[in-house]
Design a protein around this motif. Structure first.
Motif, PDB file in Angstrom:
ATOM      1  N   THR A 155      -0.423  -0.477   9.024  1.00 49.95           N
ATOM      2  CA  THR A 155      -0.998  -1.784   8.714  1.00 49.95           C
ATOM      3  C   THR A 155      -2.488  -1.586   8.457  1.00 49.95           C
ATOM      4  OG1 THR A 155      -1.363  -4.037   9.566  1.00 49.95           O
ATOM      5  CG2 THR A 155      -1.319  -2.307  11.197  1.00 49.95           C
ATOM      6  N   TYR A 156      -3.042  -2.338   7.527  1.00 48.80           N
ATOM      7  CA  TYR A 156      -4.496  -2.253   7.326  1.00 48.80           C
ATOM      8  C   TYR A 156      -5.065  -3.577   6.860  1.00 48.80           C
ATOM      9  CZ  TYR A 156      -2.733  -0.774   2.676  1.00 48.80           C
ATOM     10  OH  TYR A 156      -2.044  -0.667   1.496  1.00 48.80           O
ATOM     11  N   ASP A 157      -6.315  -3.777   7.234  1.00 46.46           N
ATOM     12  CA  ASP A 157      -7.093  -4.920   6.776  1.00 46.46           C
ATOM     13  C   ASP A 157      -7.823  -4.439   5.524  1.00 46.46           C
ATOM     14  OD1 ASP A 157      -9.198  -6.679   6.278  1.00 46.46           O
ATOM     15  OD2 ASP A 157      -9.469  -7.170   8.387  1.00 46.46           O
TER      16      ASP A 157
ATOM     17  N   ILE B  49      -7.404   0.403  10.188  1.00 47.95           N
ATOM     18  CA  ILE B  49      -6.103   1.005   9.837  1.00 47.95           C
ATOM     19  C   ILE B  49      -5.384   1.295  11.151  1.00 47.95           C
ATOM     20  CG2 ILE B  49      -4.892   2.939   8.732  1.00 47.95           C
ATOM     21  CD1 ILE B  49      -7.272   3.470   7.006  1.00 47.95           C
ATOM     22  N   TYR B  50      -4.100   0.970  11.226  1.00 49.33           N
ATOM     23  CA  TYR B  50      -3.348   1.252  12.449  1.00 49.33           C
ATOM     24  C   TYR B  50      -1.925   1.681  12.096  1.00 49.33           C
ATOM     25  CZ  TYR B  50      -1.225   0.601  17.054  1.00 49.33           C
ATOM     26  OH  TYR B  50      -0.553   0.790  18.242  1.00 49.33           O
TER      27      TYR B  50
ATOM     28  N   ALA C 157      -2.221  -4.985   4.256  1.00 48.14           N
ATOM     29  CA  ALA C 157      -0.842  -4.558   4.504  1.00 48.14           C
ATOM     30  C   ALA C 157      -0.464  -4.874   5.944  1.00 48.14           C
ATOM     31  CB  ALA C 157      -0.668  -3.072   4.242  1.00 48.14           C
ATOM     32  N   HIS C 158       0.627  -5.618   6.091  1.00 49.89           N
ATOM     33  CA  HIS C 158       1.236  -5.825   7.404  1.00 49.89           C
ATOM     34  C   HIS C 158       2.088  -4.597   7.712  1.00 49.89           C
ATOM     35  CE1 HIS C 158       3.233  -7.972  10.655  1.00 49.89           C
ATOM     36  NE2 HIS C 158       4.394  -7.698  10.115  1.00 49.89           N
TER      37      HIS C 158
END
Lengths: 246, 246
Positions: free
Chosen positions: A9-11, A88-89, A58-59
């Motif tokens: 997932t990312y912002d 980012i995770y 992105a979820h």
């Protein structure tokens, strides 16, 4: 060698998009830099389900890579997350067979586009919604949405000069959900999407909602197979890659 | 001359706090720069209900200023918002009598502190919540919260070396609301707050939730009137100034 499938997932706010570019901060660039560190200086290339543009979130995005390191999956997740920047995770790591391909094997993709339909601005959602400071005709938008369903040549809804030859795609679902806090979520599920396709669909639905287009115009626009007939591309920050299904 | 009361919201992420400082991006600095432009180069000083630290947000902060311009209120709001950066937004403008003071006349203030209580990180809430990657004992925290209610000398819950002499404040309400999406909101309403008081209260409640402190310890910590007995100051990004009442 082991092949790993990774859900991330990312912002997108502070990235120049997903795809690596020289001298730009990109999601792929950040992840590959971390993998290079873990592999003690050896380059590791990642392959994602597709790109996202600058500002798009992105979820759940998916990528794969192969590695000669033998690290348990849970430790991979910890190692990556401890080195990645805080926008980012890594959500999930899975071992996959050698033939898995994050782009070629996509069965379905879901995107969500968030609108803030309110006269007042919301500073906390400025990077995650498209602000529409006027009323929208939801019934008209829902009527228009039906025209997109099924298999169509989406040339009118693809950024001009895109090199892809086959522009036939299938949209399984396109719905507009009125949420709390003046938020509307446009959910789109399809077999795959052309470059900027979701944002051009949303831009066109917005013109229907504002009364600039009638719901029945959408079928004609699809028929034209010409980008110039569809509406403006909706801004990037409202868009989130929600889920990729294999 | 007209005195105007202004309700403003801001995302504190990219500010070095509310209060103006040379060569730093501050909320006050941005607003005063816009007012100077509107007043054709004349400095206009604004007076807020209180400061917020770097990273702390405002759902509703209040400030006042006086002006010799005769602009209808709705146009003031439009003019300010069109010139302000997109992380500050003026919600409301009101004309007030000459004796109104945004700091001295505060009757009540409400703060909210958001926790993300989940093993997984959320990139989209990294700037708006404090991430607690472990379970918390909510009952213990609620029990501990009761000790803060009412009038107390809050010296233990005030950053050391704060020049304020009278550290007696009244807390009317302190509740923990479990929200959707693993989010807990700590709502605090009081007569007024000392420097970092809410964040030190939250830090102490977190230690109770983690079992490092017992609920009954809180009354003793208050009694000590010494900052070193309370827990660490919770991080800034979870805190939002929610509402100021006059």
């Amino acid at each position: 060698m082991v092949k790993l499938k990774c859900t991330v997932t990312y912002d997108g706010t502070n990235f120049s998009g997903y795809q690596i570019q020289p001298n730009k901060r990109t999601v792929q660039g950040e992840i590959e830099a971390v993998l290079k560190k873990i592999h003690k200086g050896s380059e590791v290339k990642i392959v994602a389900s597709g790109r996202t543009d600058a500002g798009v979130h992105a979820h759940e995005q998916v990528f794969h890579y192969t590695t000669n390191l033998t690290i348990p999956l849970a430790n991979w997740k910890k190692a990556l997350n401890s080195l990645l920047p805080d926008d980012i995770y890594i959500r999930k790591m899975e071992e996959v067979t050698e033939d898995f391909h994050a782009r070629y094997h996509v069965k379905k993709k879901e995107y969500r586009y968030r609108l803030l339909v309110n006269t007042e601005k919301d500073v906390f959602r400025r990077n995650y919604t498209c602000h529409i400071p006027m009323a929208l005709n939801k019934e008209a938008m829902e009527e228009a949405a039906k025209a997109f369903l099924g298999e169509h040549d989406f040339t009118s809804f693809c950024a001009a000069n895109t090199p892809v030859v086959n522009k036939v795609r299938t949209i399984h679902k396109l719905s507009i959900i009125e949420d709390s806090n003046h938020e509307w979520v446009i959910q789109v599920i399809g077999s795959g999407f052309l470059y900027q396709m979701v944002r051009i669909i949303v831009g066109t639905l917005l013109d229907v909602g504002k009364g600039k287009l009638a719901p029945k115009d959408v079928a004609d626009i699809i028929e034209k197979k010409d980008r110039s007939y569809a509406s403006q591309t909706a801004p990037a920050q409202g868009l989130t890659m929600w889920k990729v299904t294999y």
